[in-house]
Design a protein around this motif. Structure first.
Motif, PDB file in Angstrom:
ATOM      1  N   LEU A  86      -6.016  -7.675 -14.952  1.00 34.48           N
ATOM      2  CA  LEU A  86      -5.551  -6.318 -14.785  1.00 34.48           C
ATOM      3  C   LEU A  86      -7.004  -5.684 -14.127  1.00 34.48           C
ATOM      4  O   LEU A  86      -6.589  -4.680 -13.203  1.00 34.48           O
ATOM      5  N   LEU A  87      -8.068  -5.710 -14.942  1.00 36.89           N
ATOM      6  CA  LEU A  87      -9.222  -4.781 -14.319  1.00 36.89           C
ATOM      7  C   LEU A  87      -9.605  -5.257 -13.002  1.00 36.89           C
ATOM      8  O   LEU A  87      -9.920  -4.528 -12.111  1.00 36.89           O
ATOM      9  N   ARG A  88      -9.556  -6.498 -12.582  1.00 39.13           N
ATOM     10  CA  ARG A  88      -9.864  -7.146 -11.343  1.00 39.13           C
ATOM     11  C   ARG A  88      -8.864  -6.461 -10.412  1.00 39.13           C
ATOM     12  O   ARG A  88      -9.261  -5.832  -9.346  1.00 39.13           O
ATOM     13  N   ALA A  89      -7.454  -6.681 -10.753  1.00 38.66           N
ATOM     14  CA  ALA A  89      -6.548  -5.915  -9.603  1.00 38.66           C
ATOM     15  C   ALA A  89      -6.586  -4.416  -9.533  1.00 38.66           C
ATOM     16  O   ALA A  89      -6.502  -3.976  -8.516  1.00 38.66           O
ATOM     17  N   ALA A  90      -6.871  -3.733 -10.648  1.00 35.20           N
ATOM     18  CA  ALA A  90      -6.903  -2.387 -10.641  1.00 35.20           C
ATOM     19  C   ALA A  90      -7.995  -1.739  -9.784  1.00 35.20           C
ATOM     20  O   ALA A  90      -7.911  -0.973  -8.902  1.00 35.20           O
ATOM     21  N   VAL A  91      -9.102  -2.538 -10.138  1.00 34.89           N
ATOM     22  CA  VAL A  91     -10.449  -2.118  -9.164  1.00 34.89           C
ATOM     23  C   VAL A  91      -9.983  -2.425  -7.677  1.00 34.89           C
ATOM     24  O   VAL A  91     -10.453  -1.511  -6.671  1.00 34.89           O
ATOM     25  N   GLY A  92      -9.493  -3.467  -7.493  1.00 37.91           N
ATOM     26  CA  GLY A  92      -9.251  -3.909  -6.051  1.00 37.91           C
ATOM     27  C   GLY A  92      -8.277  -2.926  -5.448  1.00 37.91           C
ATOM     28  O   GLY A  92      -8.626  -2.651  -4.127  1.00 37.91           O
ATOM     29  N   LEU A  93      -7.423  -2.375  -6.142  1.00 31.84           N
ATOM     30  CA  LEU A  93      -6.459  -1.453  -5.285  1.00 31.84           C
ATOM     31  C   LEU A  93      -7.108  -0.223  -5.304  1.00 31.84           C
ATOM     32  O   LEU A  93      -6.811   0.367  -4.348  1.00 31.84           O
ATOM     33  N   VAL A  94      -7.917   0.253  -6.167  1.00 29.22           N
ATOM     34  CA  VAL A  94      -8.617   1.614  -5.841  1.00 29.22           C
ATOM     35  C   VAL A  94      -9.478   1.533  -4.716  1.00 29.22           C
ATOM     36  O   VAL A  94      -9.505   2.506  -3.914  1.00 29.22           O
ATOM     37  N   LEU A 129      -7.459   1.753  -1.389  1.00 34.95           N
ATOM     38  CA  LEU A 129      -6.384   2.998  -1.272  1.00 34.95           C
ATOM     39  C   LEU A 129      -6.979   3.548   0.252  1.00 34.95           C
ATOM     40  O   LEU A 129      -5.854   4.034   1.034  1.00 34.95           O
ATOM     41  N   PRO A 130      -8.168   3.762   0.677  1.00 36.52           N
ATOM     42  CA  PRO A 130      -8.287   4.447   1.837  1.00 36.52           C
ATOM     43  C   PRO A 130      -7.732   3.614   3.085  1.00 36.52           C
ATOM     44  O   PRO A 130      -7.221   4.259   3.905  1.00 36.52           O
ATOM     45  N   TRP A 131      -7.858   2.051   2.925  1.00 36.11           N
ATOM     46  CA  TRP A 131      -7.208   1.450   3.791  1.00 36.11           C
ATOM     47  C   TRP A 131      -5.749   1.437   4.004  1.00 36.11           C
ATOM     48  O   TRP A 131      -5.160   1.823   5.243  1.00 36.11           O
ATOM     49  N   ILE A 132      -5.135   1.661   2.849  1.00 36.80           N
ATOM     50  CA  ILE A 132      -3.861   1.470   2.749  1.00 36.80           C
ATOM     51  C   ILE A 132      -3.490   3.117   3.371  1.00 36.80           C
ATOM     52  O   ILE A 132      -2.197   3.005   4.077  1.00 36.80           O
ATOM     53  N   LEU A 133      -3.813   4.025   3.089  1.00 34.21           N
ATOM     54  CA  LEU A 133      -3.499   5.236   3.579  1.00 34.21           C
ATOM     55  C   LEU A 133      -3.587   5.394   5.084  1.00 34.21           C
ATOM     56  O   LEU A 133      -2.823   5.964   5.668  1.00 34.21           O
ATOM     57  N   ARG A 134      -4.563   4.824   5.615  1.00 34.81           N
ATOM     58  CA  ARG A 134      -4.724   4.879   7.263  1.00 34.81           C
ATOM     59  C   ARG A 134      -3.640   3.900   7.833  1.00 34.81           C
ATOM     60  O   ARG A 134      -3.120   3.953   8.908  1.00 34.81           O
ATOM     61  N   GLN A 135      -3.360   2.657   7.143  1.00 33.67           N
ATOM     62  CA  GLN A 135      -2.576   1.717   7.539  1.00 33.67           C
ATOM     63  C   GLN A 135      -0.955   1.917   7.052  1.00 33.67           C
ATOM     64  O   GLN A 135      -0.269   1.073   7.139  1.00 33.67           O
ATOM     65  N   ARG A 136      -0.590   3.073   6.559  1.00 31.32           N
ATOM     66  CA  ARG A 136       0.840   3.248   5.927  1.00 31.32           C
ATOM     67  C   ARG A 136       1.966   2.839   6.616  1.00 31.32           C
ATOM     68  O   ARG A 136       2.902   2.340   6.131  1.00 31.32           O
ATOM     69  N   ARG A 137       1.663   3.164   8.153  1.00 32.58           N
ATOM     70  CA  ARG A 137       2.781   2.847   8.965  1.00 32.58           C
ATOM     71  C   ARG A 137       3.364   1.065   8.776  1.00 32.58           C
ATOM     72  O   ARG A 137       4.386   0.710   9.193  1.00 32.58           O
ATOM     73  N   CYS A 138       2.194   0.283   8.529  1.00 34.04           N
ATOM     74  CA  CYS A 138       2.647  -1.031   8.270  1.00 34.04           C
ATOM     75  C   CYS A 138       3.429  -1.269   7.388  1.00 34.04           C
ATOM     76  O   CYS A 138       4.087  -2.556   7.210  1.00 34.04           O
ATOM     77  N   VAL A 174       3.443 -15.464   7.877  1.00 31.80           N
ATOM     78  CA  VAL A 174       2.609 -15.213   8.887  1.00 31.80           C
ATOM     79  C   VAL A 174       2.521 -13.984   9.659  1.00 31.80           C
ATOM     80  O   VAL A 174       1.446 -13.551  10.398  1.00 31.80           O
ATOM     81  N   CYS A 175       3.652 -13.454   9.821  1.00 29.63           N
ATOM     82  CA  CYS A 175       3.845 -12.250  10.813  1.00 29.63           C
ATOM     83  C   CYS A 175       3.569 -10.749   9.948  1.00 29.63           C
ATOM     84  O   CYS A 175       3.370 -10.206  10.510  1.00 29.63           O
ATOM     85  N   ALA A 176       3.464 -10.974   8.697  1.00 38.66           N
ATOM     86  CA  ALA A 176       3.069  -9.723   8.059  1.00 38.66           C
ATOM     87  C   ALA A 176       1.640  -9.268   8.102  1.00 38.66           C
ATOM     88  O   ALA A 176       0.620  -9.918   8.125  1.00 38.66           O
ATOM     89  N   PRO A 177       1.447  -8.139   8.396  1.00 33.57           N
ATOM     90  CA  PRO A 177       0.120  -7.493   8.551  1.00 33.57           C
ATOM     91  C   PRO A 177      -0.812  -7.627   7.209  1.00 33.57           C
ATOM     92  O   PRO A 177      -0.299  -7.833   5.955  1.00 33.57           O
ATOM     93  N   VAL A 178      -2.122  -8.013   7.527  1.00 32.07           N
ATOM     94  CA  VAL A 178      -3.213  -8.347   6.481  1.00 32.07           C
ATOM     95  C   VAL A 178      -3.270  -7.064   5.474  1.00 32.07           C
ATOM     96  O   VAL A 178      -2.934  -7.322   4.156  1.00 32.07           O
ATOM     97  N   VAL A 179      -3.101  -6.142   5.709  1.00 30.39           N
ATOM     98  CA  VAL A 179      -3.224  -4.953   4.852  1.00 30.39           C
ATOM     99  C   VAL A 179      -1.931  -4.998   3.685  1.00 30.39           C
ATOM    100  O   VAL A 179      -1.918  -4.514   2.802  1.00 30.39           O
ATOM    101  N   VAL A 180      -0.728  -5.347   4.367  1.00 25.16           N
ATOM    102  CA  VAL A 180       0.566  -5.431   3.408  1.00 25.16           C
ATOM    103  C   VAL A 180       0.244  -6.639   2.573  1.00 25.16           C
ATOM    104  O   VAL A 180       0.627  -6.505   1.423  1.00 25.16           O
TER     105      VAL A 180
END
Length: 269
Positions: free
Chosen positions: A25-33, A36-45, A155-161
């Protein structure tokens, strides 16, 4: 590679005092935080994402693999943990033949047999005292192989997704179990626990960038340096000295996996 080994080293140092799901949980939560900037920039994906069931299956396999690996690393020598992990390409080859109907030559079957023989020699069941650690690491290899096979179908899914589903999915899966079994963490250990997520997420990003710009065959060979690094860290940090049988078994695993990798690279060329 180095970032991932340091993340695992922290887990090894603290793992027996902190439940595996709490570490996940701690590893995943820190990674998600951090993402967040990358997710917001690539939200159209994320609009109209397909194959949600496959994404969920991949996250399930990944959660199982990460939890089992955190359990195993606290109970096994770091070098042995790494050596057993090297069998994943061999198991991936077998599972790809079974599930994806990929053809396998006799030479590759021979390499698989040599690799699994190396695991038996490296583990040395007659001398092992951390049987649950070995079982957990074998489960890690199997679950991680399932995640790899599922990833091949995406294989066709974007890396950010892919990365977002991975970190967010781990957080959702681990949170209920971790919170129900939460153990109080001393204040002085929190920086190290948070560093697990920082190191692991940075390692994942570096891995993706390396495979984006580097040659797969070279990177596969370079990955074997992790056995040297993990053995060094195990010796200097945890006072672990592998027995002679470990080196024979590890050599068989590396040789078998290298053979498979090089043959695949030549065919691709």
């Amino acid at each position: 590679m180095a970032l991932n080994i340091w993340a695992l080293s922290i887990v090894k140092a603290l793992g027996l005092g902190v439940p595996a799901f709490q570490l996940v949980l701690l590893r995943a939560a820190v990674g998600l935080v951090l993402m967040l900037p990358w997710i917001l920039r690539q939200r159209r994906c994320f609009v109209g994402v397909a194959d949600l069931r496959l994404h969920a299956l991949r996250v399930g396999f990944s959660a199982m693999a990460l939890t089992a690996s955190f359990f195993a690393i606290a109970r096994l020598p770091l070098a042995l943990f790494t050596a057993i992990g090297f069998t994943r390409p061999i198991l991936t080859m077998i599972m790809a033949a079974w599930l994806l109907r990929e053809p396998i030559s006799n030479a590759r079957w021979l390499a698989a047999a040599i690799g699994f023989g190396g695991v038996i020699i490296a583990v040395d069941p007659s001398q092992i005292t951390g049987g649950w650690g070995v079982a957990a690491q074998l489960l890690t290899v199997c679950a991680a192989t399932g995640a790899v096979i599922t990833t091949r179908k995406l294989v066709c899914a974007p890396v950010v997704v892919m990365m977002t589903f991975y970190t967010a999915g781990l957080t959702l899966i681990a949170a209920p179990i971790a919170l129900l079994n939460w153990q109080t963490v001393p204040a002085e250990q929190w920086p190290a626990l948070l560093a697990i997520g920082c190191f692991a997420q940075s390692a994942q990003f570096c891995f993706l960038q390396a495979h984006k710009f580097g040659q797969a065959a070279f990177l596969a060979i370079l990955s074997y340096a992790s056995l040297v690094f993990s053995t060094g860290v195990g010796y200097f940090v945890f006072d672990e000295l592998p027995k002679p049988g470990f080196w024979l078994g590890a050599g068989m695993i590396v040789a078998a996996t290298l053979w498979i990798t090089q043959r695949a690279a030549r065919r691709t060329s």
